[in-house]
Scaffold this motif. Sequence first.
Motif, short mmCIF file in Angstrom:
data_model
loop_
_atom_site.label_atom_id
_atom_site.label_comp_id
_atom_site.label_asym_id
_atom_site.label_seq_id
_atom_site.Cartn_x
_atom_site.Cartn_y
_atom_site.Cartn_z
N TYR A 1 0.85 -1.18 0.00
CA TYR A 1 0.00 0.00 0.00
C TYR A 1 0.89 1.23 0.00
CZ TYR A 1 -3.84 3.16 1.11
OH TYR A 1 -4.77 4.17 1.06
N LYS A 2 0.66 2.11 -0.97
CA LYS A 2 1.45 3.33 -1.07
C LYS A 2 0.82 4.38 -0.17
CE LYS A 2 3.61 4.17 -4.77
NZ LYS A 2 4.98 4.14 -4.18
N LEU A 3 1.51 4.65 0.95
CA LEU A 3 1.00 5.59 1.94
C LEU A 3 1.15 7.03 1.49
CD1 LEU A 3 2.51 3.88 5.11
CD2 LEU A 3 0.15 3.76 4.32
N LEU A 4 2.28 7.33 0.82
CA LEU A 4 2.55 8.67 0.32
C LEU A 4 3.13 8.55 -1.07
CD1 LEU A 4 4.26 10.23 3.48
CD2 LEU A 4 1.92 10.64 2.71
N GLY A 5 2.91 9.56 -1.91
CA GLY A 5 3.50 9.56 -3.24
C GLY A 5 2.49 9.14 -4.29
N GLU A 6 3.00 8.78 -5.48
CA GLU A 6 2.15 8.45 -6.61
C GLU A 6 1.41 7.15 -6.34
OE1 GLU A 6 4.56 8.34 -10.05
OE2 GLU A 6 5.50 10.27 -9.66
N ALA A 7 0.15 7.11 -6.63
CA ALA A 7 -0.68 5.92 -6.42
C ALA A 7 -1.17 5.39 -7.75
CB ALA A 7 -1.88 6.27 -5.54
N GLY A 8 -0.89 4.11 -7.97
CA GLY A 8 -1.37 3.46 -9.19
C GLY A 8 -0.89 4.15 -10.44
N GLY A 9 -0.94 3.47 -11.53
CA GLY A 9 -0.64 4.03 -12.83
C GLY A 9 0.80 4.42 -13.04
N SER A 10 1.61 4.40 -12.01
CA SER A 10 3.01 4.79 -12.17
C SER A 10 3.77 3.69 -12.85
CB SER A 10 3.64 5.09 -10.79
OG SER A 10 5.00 5.33 -10.95
N LYS A 11 4.51 4.06 -13.86
CA LYS A 11 5.30 3.07 -14.59
C LYS A 11 6.65 2.85 -13.94
CE LYS A 11 2.26 2.47 -17.86
NZ LYS A 11 1.55 1.21 -18.03
N SER A 12 7.02 3.70 -13.03
CA SER A 12 8.36 3.64 -12.45
C SER A 12 8.35 2.87 -11.16
CB SER A 12 8.89 5.06 -12.20
OG SER A 12 10.12 5.00 -11.49
N ALA A 13 9.29 1.90 -11.06
CA ALA A 13 9.44 1.16 -9.81
C ALA A 13 10.18 1.99 -8.78
CB ALA A 13 10.20 -0.14 -10.07
#
Length: 703
Positions: free
Chosen positions: A443-455
């Motif tokens: 779960y991404k608590l902060l930052g870009e959520a979903g759709g991000s192509k960058s690991a």
Amino acid sequence: MYSHIFSRRALALGASLLCLSMSTWAQQQDAVAASVSEPGQSEKLGKVVLTGNPLRSQELAQPSNVLEGDALILRRGSTLGETLEGLPGLSSSYFGPNSNRPTIRGLDGDRVRMLSNSGASVDASSLSFDHAVPLDPLVIDRIEVLRGAAALLYGGNAIGGVVNTIDNRIPRQAQVGLSGASELRLGGAAAERNGAIVLEGGDKRLVWHADASARRADDLRVPSFTADGVTAQSVRNSASDSHGGALGASLLFANGYAGLSVDDSRNNYGVTVEPDVTVQMQRQRLSAAGEWRVDAQGSPQASGALLQRLTWSMGSTRYEHREVEGTGAVGTVFKSTGKDLRIELAHAPLGSLQGVVGLQWEDSDFSALGAEALVPSTSTRNGAVFVLEQFSSGPLALSAGARLESVRVDSRGDEASTGEEARFGAATRHSFSPHSLSLGGSYKLLGEAGGSKSATSKGLNLTANLNSTERAPMFYELHANGVHVASGAFERGDAHLRTESALGLDLGLVWQGSQQMLRLNVFRTKFSRYIALDATGVQIETDGQSLPEYAFKSVPALMQGFELEGRFDLPELLAGVQLSLTAQLDGVRGENRETGEALPRLAPLRASLGLDAQQGLWSGRFELRMAARQDRVPALDSPTAGYGLVKLSLARQFRLADVDGLWYLKLDNLGNKLAYSASSVATIRDLSPLPGRSVHTGVQVRF
């Protein structure tokens, strides 16, 4: 049930898959290398790990490490265990400089799954600490390590984790013209002379690969130490001489590839615990692999296709290991032959759900004849089915999977021991049905959520993984009955052992900034049945010597620990000089929950601090590795003193015409500190300290 079905049809199925892959004509191969990043960045967070991750998702719930490129070149040791030693949660079962098997989170032997290109690595390294892993780090392109229970995809033998070595012996990409690499390494505490060459060529349809490597080393030089009343500055009988090579080729198609490779590896090395014994080891392997994909843009059938990708691999391995006495007489001969087949089918996305189902089959035959044959000849058949599904929505990613195995272990008893004392009884058969379940999420608590192509997207990410895992007992845990020289004990198996069973929880927190990274993992694995090798308190009189008796038995056990690592870029102090600080702290504790006694061979609390500097084509690193005193040991073991080792390295990239190169210089243990490995078996620890002060240099060129 699965073993019986697969053993009759596996080779025919593999041949059918090869024909299927070759039936689709093509123009180019898919960019599998999208998961491989630039050299020199291998230890930073953010790689797509293929091992245990067939869905190739960016976020992986299980903690992992990847070594490749320049980072692998600069870290590479003479063995796989030495190469990985010091990574978070990783140590080695250090049995001198020649026999080092990776240990993950305090678990070693058959609880760590050794893979080669995701296929089984057939050898005898898990049977005894003095048996080497037949893999040469010089020809490995990439190493992936999964810490924690990876049994879902690779079986109960991965209850501690997975180490997968990846090479390009079966090429997966189109090749235009001729390319290759060559490396020469000299020096080190064992005065090594290492060399390797890789050549690759072809076009968009046919690609080939060839490699060869060789290594010679003298007895390992160490700080002055005393063992058995003798003072020495080198580890006795630790020299080695090894070489190997491989040939491979692939046909490339629009929707995949199919290829074959054959490799041969040989290694002659001394066994320190037996000063007059040399091991002559040889392994040959024939491998085949392929992939077929639905091309959504180029195939009119793709829109309604349920199957998205089919990946398969199969291999046949022959391994032989001779222990030769100083007189030239062969004492014991270990032989192992094995076949393996693995198939993965990824289905098309169903909304936000994607997944993979798979089959795995392994068939191995083992024999040990001679003075130190403490186990009978055995055959092991293993078949499995598994499924993994993943759901993604916004900042949340969930995964769930299951694996069902069928394992059969057949012992030939004393029928193959003609003229020798009967020790193993009549032929027997044991069957097991291990199963594994896994739930994971991020779960991404902060930052870009979903759709991000960058690991490597910035933010704070929380991961969790819950596993219920079972492992079938190995043949030696069931049938051992004899003197084990490497451990200095008389070992007895238990034919009534049940599957080893564990419940594991792993929690992780990762923060990724533009110039910083911080990662914390905590884990706890509770074994209801842990197959331990415990002292019985009985002394066995055999061949004029008295040895302690150790017996395999199931006990309740607990393993728990943590791993903390970080990387921080520092402000530029000198013009053009980029500085970064790396730090690491890890620890593991294990105990028999029935007696409260510590489990054996656990690495102590460890810390490291590194400073990296780069200016143009030059780079350098200062590293301090520290280990605390390990005094939590079983009753019949002794504490291991702590230590601090200083390492320095300097490297320069260069280009000559069409050739790229890297020159490096490594200085290890600058203070010439006498140190011992707590994860070594007690019989070897005092005889083989860690390497002393040394200088190692090498150059790799790529064209």
